[in-house]
Design a protein around this motif. Structure first.
Motif, PDB file in Angstrom:
ATOM      1  N   ASN A 234       0.828  -1.206   0.000  1.00  0.00           N
ATOM      2  CA  ASN A 234       0.000   0.000   0.000  1.00  0.00           C
ATOM      3  C   ASN A 234       0.868   1.264   0.000  1.00  0.00           C
ATOM      4  OD1 ASN A 234      -2.697  -1.369   0.445  1.00  0.00           O
ATOM      5  ND2 ASN A 234      -1.590  -2.063   2.262  1.00  0.00           N
ATOM      6  N   PRO A 235       1.621   1.500  -1.070  1.00  0.00           N
ATOM      7  CA  PRO A 235       2.532   2.643  -1.080  1.00  0.00           C
ATOM      8  C   PRO A 235       1.830   3.994  -1.015  1.00  0.00           C
ATOM      9  CG  PRO A 235       2.410   1.641  -3.257  1.00  0.00           C
ATOM     10  CD  PRO A 235       1.701   0.716  -2.319  1.00  0.00           C
ATOM     11  N   ASP A 236       0.605   4.081  -1.520  1.00  0.00           N
ATOM     12  CA  ASP A 236      -0.116   5.358  -1.465  1.00  0.00           C
ATOM     13  C   ASP A 236      -0.628   5.646  -0.059  1.00  0.00           C
ATOM     14  OD1 ASP A 236       0.268   5.897  -4.181  1.00  0.00           O
ATOM     15  OD2 ASP A 236      -1.494   4.716  -4.736  1.00  0.00           O
ATOM     16  N   GLU A 237      -1.021   4.601   0.663  1.00  0.00           N
ATOM     17  CA  GLU A 237      -1.518   4.790   2.027  1.00  0.00           C
ATOM     18  C   GLU A 237      -0.376   5.026   3.009  1.00  0.00           C
ATOM     19  OE1 GLU A 237      -4.083   1.600   3.222  1.00  0.00           O
ATOM     20  OE2 GLU A 237      -5.099   1.526   1.280  1.00  0.00           O
ATOM     21  N   ASN A 238       0.774   4.425   2.746  1.00  0.00           N
ATOM     22  CA  ASN A 238       1.913   4.543   3.664  1.00  0.00           C
ATOM     23  C   ASN A 238       3.183   4.902   2.883  1.00  0.00           C
ATOM     24  OD1 ASN A 238       0.558   3.583   6.196  1.00  0.00           O
ATOM     25  ND2 ASN A 238       0.248   1.764   4.914  1.00  0.00           N
ATOM     26  N   PRO A 239       3.227   6.107   2.320  1.00  0.00           N
ATOM     27  CA  PRO A 239       4.391   6.482   1.526  1.00  0.00           C
ATOM     28  C   PRO A 239       5.642   6.760   2.350  1.00  0.00           C
ATOM     29  CG  PRO A 239       2.899   8.347   1.717  1.00  0.00           C
ATOM     30  CD  PRO A 239       2.196   7.166   2.333  1.00  0.00           C
ATOM     31  N   ILE A 240       5.448   7.047   3.651  1.00  0.00           N
ATOM     32  CA  ILE A 240       6.574   7.343   4.535  1.00  0.00           C
ATOM     33  C   ILE A 240       6.494   6.410   5.741  1.00  0.00           C
ATOM     34  CG2 ILE A 240       7.661   9.084   6.001  1.00  0.00           C
ATOM     35  CD1 ILE A 240       6.576  11.213   4.118  1.00  0.00           C
ATOM     36  N   PRO A 241       7.575   5.677   6.037  1.00  0.00           N
ATOM     37  CA  PRO A 241       7.557   4.755   7.190  1.00  0.00           C
ATOM     38  C   PRO A 241       7.335   5.488   8.509  1.00  0.00           C
ATOM     39  CG  PRO A 241       9.412   4.284   5.735  1.00  0.00           C
ATOM     40  CD  PRO A 241       8.835   5.588   5.274  1.00  0.00           C
ATOM     41  N   ASP A 242       7.022   4.714   9.523  1.00  0.00           N
ATOM     42  CA  ASP A 242       6.764   5.276  10.853  1.00  0.00           C
ATOM     43  C   ASP A 242       8.096   5.505  11.568  1.00  0.00           C
ATOM     44  OD1 ASP A 242       5.849   6.039  13.308  1.00  0.00           O
ATOM     45  OD2 ASP A 242       4.790   4.177  13.753  1.00  0.00           O
ATOM     46  N   PHE A 243       8.787   6.560  11.143  1.00  0.00           N
ATOM     47  CA  PHE A 243      10.094   6.854  11.718  1.00  0.00           C
ATOM     48  C   PHE A 243       9.992   7.243  13.196  1.00  0.00           C
ATOM     49  CE2 PHE A 243      10.927   7.925   7.161  1.00  0.00           C
ATOM     50  CZ  PHE A 243      11.874   6.947   6.933  1.00  0.00           C
ATOM     51  N   LYS A 244       8.906   7.897  13.567  1.00  0.00           N
ATOM     52  CA  LYS A 244       8.757   8.344  14.952  1.00  0.00           C
ATOM     53  C   LYS A 244       8.803   7.158  15.913  1.00  0.00           C
ATOM     54  CE  LYS A 244       5.830  11.071  18.049  1.00  0.00           C
ATOM     55  NZ  LYS A 244       4.585  11.881  18.171  1.00  0.00           N
ATOM     56  N   THR A 245       8.006   6.119  15.637  1.00  0.00           N
ATOM     57  CA  THR A 245       8.008   4.938  16.499  1.00  0.00           C
ATOM     58  C   THR A 245       9.371   4.256  16.482  1.00  0.00           C
ATOM     59  OG1 THR A 245       5.639   4.589  16.168  1.00  0.00           O
ATOM     60  CG2 THR A 245       6.935   2.692  16.904  1.00  0.00           C
ATOM     61  N   TYR A 246       9.964   4.168  15.307  1.00  0.00           N
ATOM     62  CA  TYR A 246      11.269   3.508  15.162  1.00  0.00           C
ATOM     63  C   TYR A 246      12.326   4.188  16.030  1.00  0.00           C
ATOM     64  CZ  TYR A 246      15.700   2.259  12.885  1.00  0.00           C
ATOM     65  OH  TYR A 246      16.987   1.852  12.636  1.00  0.00           O
ATOM     66  N   PHE A 247      12.505   5.489  15.900  1.00  0.00           N
ATOM     67  CA  PHE A 247      13.545   6.175  16.665  1.00  0.00           C
ATOM     68  C   PHE A 247      13.205   6.221  18.156  1.00  0.00           C
ATOM     69  CE2 PHE A 247      14.532   8.037  12.433  1.00  0.00           C
ATOM     70  CZ  PHE A 247      15.864   7.657  12.362  1.00  0.00           C
ATOM     71  N   ASN A 248      11.922   6.320  18.481  1.00  0.00           N
ATOM     72  CA  ASN A 248      11.536   6.349  19.894  1.00  0.00           C
ATOM     73  C   ASN A 248      11.846   5.031  20.597  1.00  0.00           C
ATOM     74  OD1 ASN A 248      10.682   8.975  19.892  1.00  0.00           O
ATOM     75  ND2 ASN A 248       8.500   8.511  19.721  1.00  0.00           N
ATOM     76  N   ILE A 249      11.792   3.916  19.860  1.00  0.00           N
ATOM     77  CA  ILE A 249      12.146   2.631  20.465  1.00  0.00           C
ATOM     78  C   ILE A 249      13.559   2.686  21.022  1.00  0.00           C
ATOM     79  CG2 ILE A 249      12.796   0.248  19.872  1.00  0.00           C
ATOM     80  CD1 ILE A 249      10.295   0.134  18.125  1.00  0.00           C
ATOM     81  N   PHE A 250      14.480   3.231  20.258  1.00  0.00           N
ATOM     82  CA  PHE A 250      15.870   3.298  20.715  1.00  0.00           C
ATOM     83  C   PHE A 250      16.049   4.362  21.793  1.00  0.00           C
ATOM     84  CE2 PHE A 250      16.081   1.328  16.532  1.00  0.00           C
ATOM     85  CZ  PHE A 250      16.896   0.241  16.808  1.00  0.00           C
ATOM     86  N   HIS A 251      15.332   5.470  21.663  1.00  0.00           N
ATOM     87  CA  HIS A 251      15.427   6.500  22.698  1.00  0.00           C
ATOM     88  C   HIS A 251      14.895   5.997  24.037  1.00  0.00           C
ATOM     89  CE1 HIS A 251      13.823  10.001  24.986  1.00  0.00           C
ATOM     90  NE2 HIS A 251      14.997  10.494  24.674  1.00  0.00           N
ATOM     91  N   ASP A 252      13.805   5.237  23.989  1.00  0.00           N
ATOM     92  CA  ASP A 252      13.143   4.803  25.213  1.00  0.00           C
ATOM     93  C   ASP A 252      13.766   3.546  25.832  1.00  0.00           C
ATOM     94  OD1 ASP A 252      11.389   6.892  24.809  1.00  0.00           O
ATOM     95  OD2 ASP A 252       9.810   5.638  23.932  1.00  0.00           O
ATOM     96  N   ASN A 253      14.469   2.744  25.033  1.00  0.00           N
ATOM     97  CA  ASN A 253      14.927   1.447  25.532  1.00  0.00           C
ATOM     98  C   ASN A 253      16.434   1.295  25.678  1.00  0.00           C
ATOM     99  OD1 ASN A 253      12.352  -0.431  25.600  1.00  0.00           O
ATOM    100  ND2 ASN A 253      12.195   0.755  23.717  1.00  0.00           N
ATOM    101  N   LEU A 254      17.200   2.117  25.010  1.00  0.00           N
ATOM    102  CA  LEU A 254      18.653   2.035  25.179  1.00  0.00           C
ATOM    103  C   LEU A 254      19.089   2.748  26.455  1.00  0.00           C
ATOM    104  CD1 LEU A 254      20.270   2.667  21.656  1.00  0.00           C
ATOM    105  CD2 LEU A 254      20.292   0.549  22.995  1.00  0.00           C
ATOM    106  N   LYS A 255      19.931   2.097  27.224  1.00  0.00           N
ATOM    107  CA  LYS A 255      20.497   2.719  28.419  1.00  0.00           C
ATOM    108  C   LYS A 255      21.850   3.316  28.042  1.00  0.00           C
ATOM    109  CE  LYS A 255      18.214  -0.601  31.499  1.00  0.00           C
ATOM    110  NZ  LYS A 255      18.404  -1.709  32.492  1.00  0.00           N
ATOM    111  N   LEU A 256      21.813   4.552  27.596  1.00  0.00           N
ATOM    112  CA  LEU A 256      23.017   5.195  27.078  1.00  0.00           C
ATOM    113  C   LEU A 256      23.843   5.819  28.187  1.00  0.00           C
ATOM    114  CD1 LEU A 256      21.525   6.979  23.936  1.00  0.00           C
ATOM    115  CD2 LEU A 256      22.794   4.818  24.023  1.00  0.00           C
ATOM    116  N   ARG A 257      25.130   5.874  27.969  1.00  0.00           N
ATOM    117  CA  ARG A 257      26.031   6.562  28.871  1.00  0.00           C
ATOM    118  C   ARG A 257      26.026   8.057  28.534  1.00  0.00           C
ATOM    119  NH1 ARG A 257      31.203   2.324  28.553  1.00  0.00           N
ATOM    120  NH2 ARG A 257      30.003   0.445  29.114  1.00  0.00           N
TER     121      ARG A 257
END
Length: 383
Positions: A234-257
């Motif tokens: 469905n490229p017309d319905e979802n032309p841009i991936p869900d980058f917000k959820t993707y990057f938030n996963i790493f922001h919320d779950n990585l224990k960074l120094r």
């Protein structure tokens, strides 16, 4: 999508096919979405050049401020030519040659993603001979099954890519003690076309565990690779991936120094939806129980269906007829695997119609070949 601004049909009719058509407006919107979603101070996004190295595409991505993820000297040179700063270039790949390593060192690239102990030996020796320190990150296999096609799964324990978890400790010690290596941290890549984001959460857990194991070692950055998938159906319905959820996963779950950087290597998610393969109908063949649409572009122009059994949405962009037929859409190559789709429902199609294979901006033009002595497809762009 029939005769919309996305496909300038009148212009395309005048072009020699097969060719790739790129919607630069959609590419720009995608880049804006990435920058907005990855706004965290220590997040750094690199574009995986292997997805598409068309100079126009590369220049646009470089101008947007992304770095480059490369896997060959040719890709490094293409990135530098397009305007990517050398310090924002990372270099992966299991078979880096001596000349690739030395030239990358001369360019002053940001990091080598090291895939084996043997490779680390060579980088160390070459850097020592040049009297410089080579920036390196160890590519660790986190033993995560990303549930993608087995050709593009890369994060398992035993794979030609990366280093097994059991081997990491010895190599970290080597990097830290070496006078010719600058240890940057760890690199990961669990696979491509990952649409269930759960494996990325598991990756964060593995990274956290690894960081605890090396609590006394300075680790400037973590490179989590790429792999974010797109919606081919469905490229017309979802032309841009869900980058917000993707990057938030790493922001919320990585224990960074404190001050630790996180690097990403996105390819398909950046360029796939902005590109389509445009091919022309040569014949409509009436079989015994099937109808075949035979087009002038085949697996030499777009190999993903033959190689990965992938499916791209197929559209007749010439006709607006409401009457439909069922067709197998096939190419002209002398291989039985040269099939784009079976039992495709299309408007009644005739010789000369233009067919668009959508979501072909990644691993399309870049993987084209001259098999059967066919010319490589050209490319045109929206303006």
């Amino acid at each position: 999508m029939i005769n919309t601004p996305y496909f300038p049909v009148d212009k395309l009719k005048e072009e020699e096919t097969p060719l790739y058509y790129y919607d630069l407006h959609l590419l720009d919107e995608t880049l804006d979405a990435i920058k907005e979603a990855a706004h965290y101070p220590n997040f750094h996004v690199h574009y995986a050049v292997k997805a598409n190295s068309n100079p126009e595409i590369l220049q646009r991505i470089a101008a947007a401020g992304l770095g480059a993820d490369t896997v060959s000297l040719g890709e490094i040179r293409a990135a530098v030519t397009a305007g990517f700063p050398a310090p924002k270039i990372v270099f992966a790949g299991v078979g880096k040659t001596d000349i690739e390593i030395t030239t990358a060192l001369q360019y002053g690239i940001g990091c080598f993603n090291v895939e084996s102990a043997a490779e680390l030996d060579v980088i160390e020796q070459l850097a020592a001979g040049m009297g410089i320190k080579a920036p390196v990150a160890l590519r660790v296999n986190p033993e995560i099954d990303a549930h993608t096609h087995h050709y593009i799964t890369t994060g398992l324990a035993e794979n030609k890519f990366g280093i097994a978890l059991t081997m990491v400790e010895t190599l970290v010690e080597r990097c830290v003690k070496s006078e010719s290596l600058d240890f940057k941290g760890f690199h990961f890549h669990i696979g491509s076309q990952v649409t269930d984001l759960t494996p990325f959460k598991i990756l964060c857990e593995r990274i956290n565990d690894l960081q605890e194991k090396f609590a006394d070692v300075e680790i400037p950055w973590i490179n989590v690779g790429g792999g974010l998938g797109i919606d081919y159906d469905n490229p017309d319905e979802n032309p841009i991936p869900d980058f917000k959820t993707y990057f938030n996963i790493f922001h919320d779950n990585l224990k960074l120094r404190p001050g630790q950087q996180v690097h990403f290597e996105l390819g398909r998610a950046v360029v796939a939806q902005c590109g389509s393969l445009i091919t022309r109908v040569v014949y409509v063949k009436e079989g015994i129980g099937k109808k075949f649409v035979i087009v002038d572009g085949g697996m030499t122009a777009l190999i993903r269906p033959a190689l990965y059994q992938a499916h791209h949405k197929i559209e007749n962009i010439t006709t607006s007829s409401d009457v439909t037929e069922k067709y197998d859409v096939v190419g002209p190559i002398c291989e039985s695997s040269d099939v784009f789709g079976t039992d495709e429902i299309l408007p009644v199609t005739k010789r000369g119609d233009l067919i668009a294979l959508r979501s072909a901006g990644a691993y399309g033009e870049i993987m084209a070949s001259g098999y059967n002595c066919r010319p490589l497809p050209g490319s045109i762009f929206s303006r």
